[in-house]
Design an enzyme around this catalytic site. Structure first.
Site, PDB file in Angstrom:
ATOM      1  CE  LYS A  34      -4.428   0.711   0.035  1.00 15.61           C
ATOM      2  NZ  LYS A  34      -5.513  -0.178  -0.426  1.00 15.61           N
ATOM      3  N   GLY A  46      -4.942   2.318  -7.760  1.00 22.68           N
ATOM      4  CA  GLY A  46      -5.613   3.418  -7.069  1.00 22.68           C
ATOM      5  C   GLY A  46      -6.216   2.983  -5.744  1.00 22.68           C
ATOM      6  CG  ASP A  47      -7.189   2.908  -1.345  1.00 25.16           C
ATOM      7  OD1 ASP A  47      -7.448   1.704  -1.287  1.00 25.16           O
ATOM      8  OD2 ASP A  47      -7.536   3.710  -0.446  1.00 25.16           O
ATOM      9  CB  THR A  87     -14.159  -2.355  -5.538  1.00 26.71           C
ATOM     10  OG1 THR A  87     -12.859  -2.169  -6.076  1.00 26.71           O
ATOM     11  CG2 THR A  87     -14.066  -2.639  -4.061  1.00 26.71           C
ATOM     12  CB  SER A 109      -5.552  -4.716  -9.788  1.00 32.00           C
ATOM     13  OG  SER A 109      -5.871  -3.350  -9.740  1.00 32.00           O
TER      14      SER A 109
HETATM   15  N1  GLU Z   1      -7.180   0.019  -3.387  1.00 34.97           N
HETATM   16  C1  GLU Z   1      -7.820  -1.199  -3.741  1.00 34.97           C
HETATM   17  C2  GLU Z   1      -7.879  -2.118  -2.534  1.00 34.97           C
HETATM   18  O1  GLU Z   1      -7.970  -1.644  -1.424  1.00 34.97           O
HETATM   19  C3  GLU Z   1      -7.262  -1.838  -5.004  1.00 34.97           C
HETATM   20  C4  GLU Z   1      -5.807  -2.143  -5.022  1.00 34.97           C
HETATM   21  C5  GLU Z   1      -5.294  -2.614  -6.365  1.00 34.97           C
HETATM   22  O2  GLU Z   1      -6.053  -2.648  -7.326  1.00 34.97           O
HETATM   23  O3  GLU Z   1      -4.118  -2.936  -6.427  1.00 34.97           O
HETATM   24  O4  GLU Z   1      -7.875  -3.300  -2.636  1.00 34.97           O
END
Ligand code: GLU
Length: 368
Positions: free
Chosen positions: A45, A84-85, A129, A300
């Site tokens: 992260k 992203g997040d 998601t 992803s």
């Molecule tokens: N931010 C997203 C999560 O919390 C996606 C992370 C990603 O696609 O690598 O899983």
């Protein structure tokens, strides 16, 4: 955090409240979430306390470029693949990836996921998601002999994730009848469907901090400064906004409402005491975010596969794989808990199944 299962993988968060502690909990959770997808991805992260809210495109681009000028030396398609997040969507990923490509001088698509389709991104990644969360919910309901059709949902958040839930719920005949934003909550008994889904995108682009304009436009109830936790005329709660959104006070209201399903979507939206309190309520079913929201990182991972084979899959192909992954996550969690004599405990099951996968891979690779 961990690369035993594959390249480090997780999102970047750009929000004013980002600090090391938040990134640490997100990275820890991500490791087990990524393991649950059964794809070859490790956990990571990252982020910054820079918030794109209220910034011009030029400012956001310059920040992303400066960030990547340092960051590029730590990532790569076989090393670490960020995405992203919160605060990092298609625009930010585009600027970040563009700067990465400029610096390394190669179209190394797999070094970042969540890219726009025109720059090697996967179709359905923005919705993944939310769609995945509804597929997971469908499995929970199926386990109880119920269908998604006709189910009413109260949720918080109407960003990419929340919007994906609204869209998939509407497609499957369920309804999001309550949703909360930073300024209060909306009650729309007819559900968020059709043109209302488009309006949410428009409203968010203009001002992400206020959902009241939805109530003004569609003539529904808006309750200022409140959250919708505790409303009784729904079947499912889905917190899909931020960490620690549901504290003990809200958990008590949720338990008193008699609503049976509490399905976490945002990363750790429930404080520990509130989560254990709800898990202790007789008959209440609680599902953990690391399982429910894994559809995002799963797509992803599928984006990395498409990049590696230099192909772009159709929406149907991606959606079918996403569905399969979510069904599998629910099944693996359920079985892991049952094996330990814990019954239908999805929280413990997800922790056990995810942990076991990472631990097995680490032990198989010896002390390195
Ligand atoms: N931010 C997203 C999560 O919390 C996606 C992370 C990603 O696609 O690598 O899983």
């Amino acid at each position: 955090y961990n690369a035993a299962l594959g390249p480090y993988k997780g999102g970047l968060r750009f929000a004013s409240n980002v600090n090391l502690s938040i990134i640490k909990f997100l990275g820890f959770e991500q490791t087990f979430k990524d393991a649950l997808t059964c794809l070859p991805i490790g956990g990571a992260k990252g982020g910054s306390d820079f918030s794109p809210i209220g910034r011009s495109d030029g400012e956001v681009m310059r920040f992303c470029q400066a960030f990547m000028t340092e960051f590029h030396r730590h990532i790569g398609q076989d090393i670490d693949c960020p995405a992203g997040d919160v605060g990092v969507g298609g625009r930010e990923v585009g600027y970040l990836y563009g700067q990465y490509r400029r610096i390394v001088g190669a179209a190394e698509f797999g070094a970042m996921s969540g890219k726009a389709v025109c720059t090697g991104g996967s179709i359905l990644r923005p919705e993944a998601t939310g769609f995945g969360a509804v597929y997971y919910l469908r499995e929970v309901l199926k386990h109880d002999g119920k269908e998604v059709k006709g189910i009413r949902v109260a949720m918080s958040g109407y960003g990419n994730v929340g919007w994906g839930i609204m869209k998939k719920a509407a497609e499957l005949g369920a309804k999001v009848t309550y949703f909360a934003g930073p300024d209060g909550y909306i009650h729309d008994p007819d559900g968020v469907t059709g043109e209302k889904l488009d309006y949410i995108l428009e409203m968010r682009a203009k001002d992400p901090m206020h959902c009241k304009p939805y109530a003004d436009k569609f003539g529904c109830e808006f309750v200022a400064g409140e959250k919708c936790w505790g409303v009784k005329d729904v079947d499912v709660y889905m917190p899909a906004a931020m960490q620690n959104d549901v504290k003990m006070e809200s958990a008590e209201k949720i338990a008193a409402s008699g609503v049976k399903y509490y399905i976490e979507v945002a990363n750790m939206p429930t404080t520990n005491d509130a989560l254990y309190f709800m898990m202790d309520q007789p008959g209440m079913i609680v599902a953990p975010s690391k399982a429910v929201n894994a559809g995002g990182v799963a797509v992803s991972g599928l984006e990395m596969s498409q990049n590696a084979e230099r192909l772009a899959w159709t929406a149907e192909e991606v959606d079918a794989k996403l569905r399969h992954i979510m069904v599998n996550i629910h099944k693996a969690s359920m079985e892991a808990a049952e094996e330990c004599g814990l019954g239908y405990n999805l929280v413990a099951g997800a922790n056990i199944a995810g942990f076991k996968k990472v631990a097995d891979a680490m032990m198989a690779q010896g002390i390195v």
